[in-house]
Motif scaffolding. Structure first.
Motif, short mmCIF file in Angstrom:
data_model
loop_
_atom_site.label_atom_id
_atom_site.label_comp_id
_atom_site.label_asym_id
_atom_site.label_seq_id
_atom_site.Cartn_x
_atom_site.Cartn_y
_atom_site.Cartn_z
N ASP A 188 -6.79 97.64 64.66
CA ASP A 188 -6.34 97.62 63.29
C ASP A 188 -5.23 96.57 63.18
OD1 ASP A 188 -4.24 98.82 64.55
OD2 ASP A 188 -4.14 100.56 63.22
N TYR A 189 -4.75 96.37 61.96
CA TYR A 189 -3.78 95.30 61.74
C TYR A 189 -2.48 95.56 62.50
CZ TYR A 189 -1.27 98.29 58.42
OH TYR A 189 -0.56 99.28 57.83
N ARG A 190 -2.13 96.84 62.77
CA ARG A 190 -0.87 97.13 63.48
C ARG A 190 -0.89 96.56 64.89
NH1 ARG A 190 -2.49 101.58 60.72
NH2 ARG A 190 -1.09 102.36 59.07
N ARG A 191 -2.05 96.55 65.55
CA ARG A 191 -2.16 96.01 66.92
C ARG A 191 -1.78 94.52 66.94
NH1 ARG A 191 -6.19 93.13 69.49
NH2 ARG A 191 -6.45 93.49 71.74
N TYR A 192 -2.22 93.78 65.92
CA TYR A 192 -1.97 92.34 65.91
C TYR A 192 -0.53 92.00 65.56
CZ TYR A 192 -7.04 91.91 66.11
OH TYR A 192 -8.36 91.98 66.50
N VAL A 193 0.09 92.75 64.62
CA VAL A 193 1.47 92.39 64.23
C VAL A 193 2.47 92.85 65.29
CG1 VAL A 193 0.91 92.37 61.79
CG2 VAL A 193 1.69 94.48 62.85
N ARG A 194 2.12 93.88 66.06
CA ARG A 194 3.04 94.31 67.11
C ARG A 194 3.15 93.27 68.22
NH1 ARG A 194 0.84 99.63 66.40
NH2 ARG A 194 -0.64 99.18 68.09
N ARG A 195 2.04 92.53 68.48
CA ARG A 195 2.05 91.54 69.55
C ARG A 195 3.00 90.38 69.24
NH1 ARG A 195 -4.10 90.66 71.90
NH2 ARG A 195 -4.32 92.74 72.82
N ALA A 196 3.21 90.07 67.95
CA ALA A 196 4.10 88.95 67.61
C ALA A 196 5.56 89.31 67.81
CB ALA A 196 3.87 88.54 66.16
N ARG A 197 5.85 90.57 67.94
CA ARG A 197 7.22 91.05 68.15
C ARG A 197 8.16 90.58 67.05
NH1 ARG A 197 7.92 90.10 74.71
NH2 ARG A 197 6.15 91.40 75.34
N ARG A 198 7.66 90.60 65.83
CA ARG A 198 8.44 90.28 64.65
C ARG A 198 8.33 91.44 63.66
NH1 ARG A 198 9.64 87.06 67.83
NH2 ARG A 198 9.98 84.79 67.64
N SER A 199 9.26 91.42 62.70
CA SER A 199 9.27 92.53 61.73
C SER A 199 8.41 92.27 60.52
CB SER A 199 10.72 92.80 61.28
OG SER A 199 11.25 91.63 60.63
N PHE A 200 7.76 91.16 60.51
CA PHE A 200 6.90 90.89 59.35
C PHE A 200 5.79 89.97 59.81
CE2 PHE A 200 9.83 87.39 59.47
CZ PHE A 200 9.10 86.29 59.09
N ALA A 201 4.77 89.89 58.94
CA ALA A 201 3.64 88.98 59.18
C ALA A 201 2.99 88.69 57.82
CB ALA A 201 2.62 89.61 60.12
N TRP A 202 2.34 87.50 57.76
CA TRP A 202 1.70 87.08 56.52
C TRP A 202 0.28 86.63 56.80
CZ3 TRP A 202 3.49 86.86 51.46
CH2 TRP A 202 4.84 87.16 51.28
#
Length: 933
Positions: free
Chosen positions: A57-71
């Motif tokens: 899901d999208y949470r898996r991908y944004v957690r890998r960037a180790r940032r608090s946001f994603a676009w």
């Protein structure tokens, strides 16, 4: 549907930030395993609100960037379609920006979506200075995308797992049908059908359970009701036995004894009435015998009178017969003289004798006319004298005869016409017309003479009224017909009422002013009464008043003048006839036969003239004799009837005398027996309640139980039944049976309610199933049409028949979609029958996949396909590429780097992904290879 023109990612998986142009039909994403091909597709799936592949899901991908946001931002086309509407209206630019902002809040990741008109950068979206951009949630964003063309059906296809897109041909017919309906079908129709079917199953199960419970409760209630009925029967029998013993039998005995007393009383009274009736009847018979004896004597007197009349009739008959004989002898003598005259004097003498006879007859006829005229003149003179001296109507033979009888009986009377005077001559005709039926009414001077007058009227069969009741006429009403009449004496009461009731009017038009129910008459005699209106006629002769007498005087005077004129004219004719007869007679002298004829001519003529009358008298005498004989027979028969009646009366008198003696002998014993009954009844009634002696209640008891003997037999029967029967004597069984009955009624009402609900659920399920079948047929037809269109592009014959569907759950559960493909005219093959090659399998899967995404209302769109060229030879790769180029959709195709270079032939844009090095924080950007046009 729209297609993608540009994609920008920020902090997505191991990519920091990059922008990719995607404005091409076929885009190939190539790279080694693990280089991010599926990650890139999941970014697009997340942007379009789709489920990611696998368990990601999208949470898996944004957690890998180790940032608090994603676009995730994409620029997509917003051009108007065939209907003139833009996919993202009210956005009116040809491009629209779709953005997904993912932020960490409260330890969890949240995502917001926005749709902006035009190409808007992430910074502008973040700042949103003019507040024109509205951020919405996931559900609202999906609704906006669906309106723009990314329907839930297309979303379902785009969300297919990796590897499923090229394995659609391995689906079973049932699984393929379910997939097609999930994509094309109306989800609400399917949900409604499933919900209705589930509700029907639940309702039927609940109804079955309720039916079993109801049957159990009914059995319990029936058993308990039988016990309650046994208790009621025992209690009823006991109450009946108690009532019979303590009340009914004594009351019946008293009622029977009272009835016997009443019957005996009626019998005694009847015997008394019979005795009195027999005595009266005996007296009537004796009086009737005396009357019959008188009738016999009168009949015998009448028989003697009739016998005397018969003797007189015989004498009259003999005399009439002798007269006819003598006249006929004279006529025969005349005929003989005429015959002798013909011998002596010839035919001339006969003619002379005939002329003499004719002249002589003419002379005698004129003499008779003179005598008749003189007699009529004297009669009219007498009538004129009487009319001048007296008043009243014209004499009538019947009325005159009856009035003579009244005068002989000493009964003073008047006619109605003698006391009426019309005061207005103009209304004489109307009065005469109204009173015409009453002109011969006779009015008695003394009322005491009425019965004598009526008896005479009965004897004479007088047809006019004989009125004894008279009174002074009341005052006439103004305008009534009585106003023009004056009465000279008392009148019958009905006459003034009749005349006062009739109003006088000049004509019919004048009658319009009178009330509707008025009775009136005009001068001309047109009369209106309650039966209607009619003309009464104008009488030719008047009978009432002075005007009637004047008219009669004028008529008599005219008639006398007419008779006098007739006499003046008749006398010269008489003298001439006598002279002619004398002259002819003188010519006949000298002939002996002629002399005898002339001498006896008057006798012969009188004989010839008298012969018809004599014959008529002979006929009348014969008829009188016959009538007298008939009267004698009638009287004789009447005397025989009188003798029979006397014998019958004597026998009836004998029987009545015997009956009287019998009634007198039986009277004393009956009275003694009645006295004994009355004493016994008084003894039994002593001490009884008052209502027990009520006759109505006693009658009801007798109708219900019969006689006292029957009631005692019934009491004995009830005692034996109570003693021998097996009874329920506890009254608690009644309340228990009543409670169980109420529970059964309540459960029956609940069962009926649930049964109605079950029927409603069954109907709703049938309707939902029918709607589902209709939608399923439409879906299969649309999908078959898409398959055939794609088959034509791929040069493959595709057959997709509509499956057999009935409104039945079992048929629907076993239904499937049979799709057959014909490659190179080698024969049709099925979905997964093992006869197609690997390339043909891929081609079948692509046709099945792309057909799921075709929508005539929104052509175009984009498709995600994972590794469609795996295990394909060069020829099939080229064939698939040609097929993809022939369609109008935008394809994002992943392929490993191990494939043949022909996989890149159809691509206008190739994206090259690379793996992240272990020491780097971010993965390298994606490379671009764009084909020159």
């Amino acid at each position: 549907m729209f297609h993608i023109k540009q994609l920008e990612l920020v902090h997505w998986d191991y990519w920091r930030r990059f922008t990719l142009p995607l404005d091409a039909q076929i885009i190939t994403i190539v790279g080694p395993n693990g280089s991010g091909k599926t990650t890139l597709l999941d970014a697009l799936r997340t942007l379009f609100g789709l489920r990611c592949s696998g368990k990601r899901d999208y949470r898996r991908y944004v957690r890998r960037a180790r940032r608090s946001f994603a676009w995730i931002r994409a620029v997509v086309a917003n051009k108007a379609g065939s209907t003139g509407k833009r996919p993202f209206f009210p956005c009116l630019k040809d491009e629209v920006t779709l953005a997904c902002r993912i932020r960490k809040a409260g330890g969890d990741w949240t995502r917001d979506y926005a749709i902006a008109d035009g190409d808007v950068s992430i910074e502008e979206l973040e700042q949103n200075a003019d507040k024109r951009i509205e951020w919405v949630g996931y559900r609202d964003y999906q609704s906006r995308l669906a309106w723009g063309g990314l329907t839930p059906a297309i979303a379902k296809v785009l969300a297919l797992e990796q590897g499923d897109t090229d394995k659609l041909c391995e689906y079973s017919p049932k699984a393929l049908l379910e997939l097609v309906f999930d994509v094309f079908g109306d989800k609400e129709v399917l949900d409604n059908y499933a919900a209705a079917r589930e509700e029907q199953n639940n309702a039927e199960q609940e109804l079955t359970a309720l039916g079993l419970d109801l049957d159990r409760m009914r059995a319990q209630a029936e058993a308990k009701q039988l016990e309650a009925d046994r208790y009621r029967e025992w209690r009823q029998l006991a109450d009946d036995a108690r009532a019979l013993e303590s009340e009914i039998i004594p009351r019946l005995e008293v009622a029977e004894l009272a009835r016997d007393v009443g019957l005996a009383r009626e019998d005694i009274a009847r015997s008394r009435r019979d005795l009195q009736h027999s005595q009266d009847e005996l007296a009537v018979h004796r009086a009737r015998i005396a009357q019959v004896e008188a009738e016999r004597k009168a009949a015998e007197d009448e028989r003697r009178r009739i016998r005397q009349h018969i003797t007189e009739a015989e004498q009259a008959h003999q005399a009439a017969r002798d007269t006819v004989r003598d006249l006929e002898r004279l006529i025969a003598e005349r005929d003989a003289l005429r015959a002798r005259l013909a011998l002596e004097g010839g035919e001339a003498a006969l003619d002379l004798e005939a002329a003499y006879t004719k002249a002589d007859s003419r002379w005698h006829q004129l003499q008779r006319e003179e005598r008749d005229a003189i007699a009529r003149f004297e009669e009219k003179t007498t009538q004129l004298r009487a009319t001048r001296d007296n008043r009243g109507p014209l004499p009538d033979a019947e009325v005159s005869r009856f009035r003579s009888r009244l005068r002989e009986a000493g009964i003073a009377h008047q006619t109605l016409a003698e006391i009426i005077e019309v005061t207005d001559p103009d209304w004489q005709s109307a009065v005469e017309a109204v009173l015409r039926p009453y002109r011969h009414v006779l009015l008695l001077e003394h009322e005491k003479d009425r019965h004598t007058a009526w008896r005479l009227g009965e004897q004479e069969r007088f047809r006019h009224f004989i009125v004894p009741e008279r009174e002074t006429a009341p005052r006439a009403e103004a305008g009534a017909l009585a106003e023009v009449i004056r009465f000279a004496g008392p009148v019958p009461r009905w006459l003034p009422d009749l005349l006062n009731r009739i109003q006088r009017v000049e004509d019919v038009e004048a009658a319009r002013q009178l009330p509707r129910d008025s009775e009136w008459i005009t001068r001309d005699g047109f009369h209106r009464e309650k039966r209607g209106a009619r003309h009464l006629g104008r009488p030719s002769e008047f009978h009432f008043g002075e005007l009637a007498r004047s008219a009669r005087l004028q008529q008599l005077d005219a008639e006398m003048k007419s008779i006098d004129a007739r006499l003046l004219k008749l006398r010269p004719e008489l003298d001439a006839a006598k002279a002619e007869a004398d002259r002819l007679r003188a010519r006949l002298f000298g002939i002996k036969a002629a002399e005898e004829l002339a001498a006896k001519a008057p006798g012969y003529e009188d004989a010839e003239a008298a012969l018809p009358a004599a014959r008529a008298r002979l006929t009348a005498a014969l008829a009188a004799r016959t009538e007298a004989d008939t009267g004698l027979d009638s009287v004789t028969q009447r005397l025989q009837g009188i003798g029979i009646e006397l014998d019958r009366r004597k026998r009836e008198i004998s029987g009545l005398e015997y009956r009287l003696q019998e009634l007198q002998d039986n009277a004393a014993p009956r009275r003694q027996e009645q006295v004994r009954r009355i004493l016994r009844l008084r003894q039994l009634r002593r001490g009884m309640p008052a209502h027990w002696r009520d006759p109505q209640e006693q009658q009801q008891l007798a109708e219900r139980h019969g006689e006292a003997r029957s009631a005692r037999s019934e009491l004995e029967r009830l005692r034996r039944r109570l003693h021998d029967g097996d009874w329920i004597t506890d009254d608690t069984v009644l309340s228990l049976a009543q409670r169980l009955k109420a529970d059964v009624h309540a459960r029956e009402a609940q069962y009926a309610e649930r049964q109605g609900y079950c029927n409603t659920a069954r109907h709703l399920s049938d309707d939902a199933r029918a709607a589902y079948i209709a939608k399923l047929r439409a879906t299969v037809r649309q999908y078959g049409k898409n398959l055939r269109a794609l088959g034509d592009l791929a040069h493959v014959d595709v057959d997709c028949p509509v499956p057999h569907l009935e409104n039945d759950d079992r048929t629907l559960a076993s239904a499937g979609l049979e799709v057959r493909f014909d490659f190179d005219r080698k024969g049709a093959v099925g979905l997964n029958d093992g006869e197609a090659s690997g390339g043909q399998q891929v081609m079948k899967s692509l046709i099945l996949l792309i057909a799921l995404l075709m929508d005539e209302a929104r052509p175009g769109g984009f498709v995600f396909i994972d590794e469609p060229f795996a295990h394909l030879d060069i020829a099939n790769i080229d064939r698939v590429g040609s097929f993809l180029r022939a369609t109008r959709a935008q394809y994002l195709i992943t392929t490993p780097v191990t494939h043949n270079a022909n996989v890149f032939a159809p691509a206008q844009l190739t994206l090259v992904t690379r793996k992240k090095k272990p020491d780097d924080d971010w993965a390298p950007p994606i490379g671009l290879i764009q084909r020159e046009v």
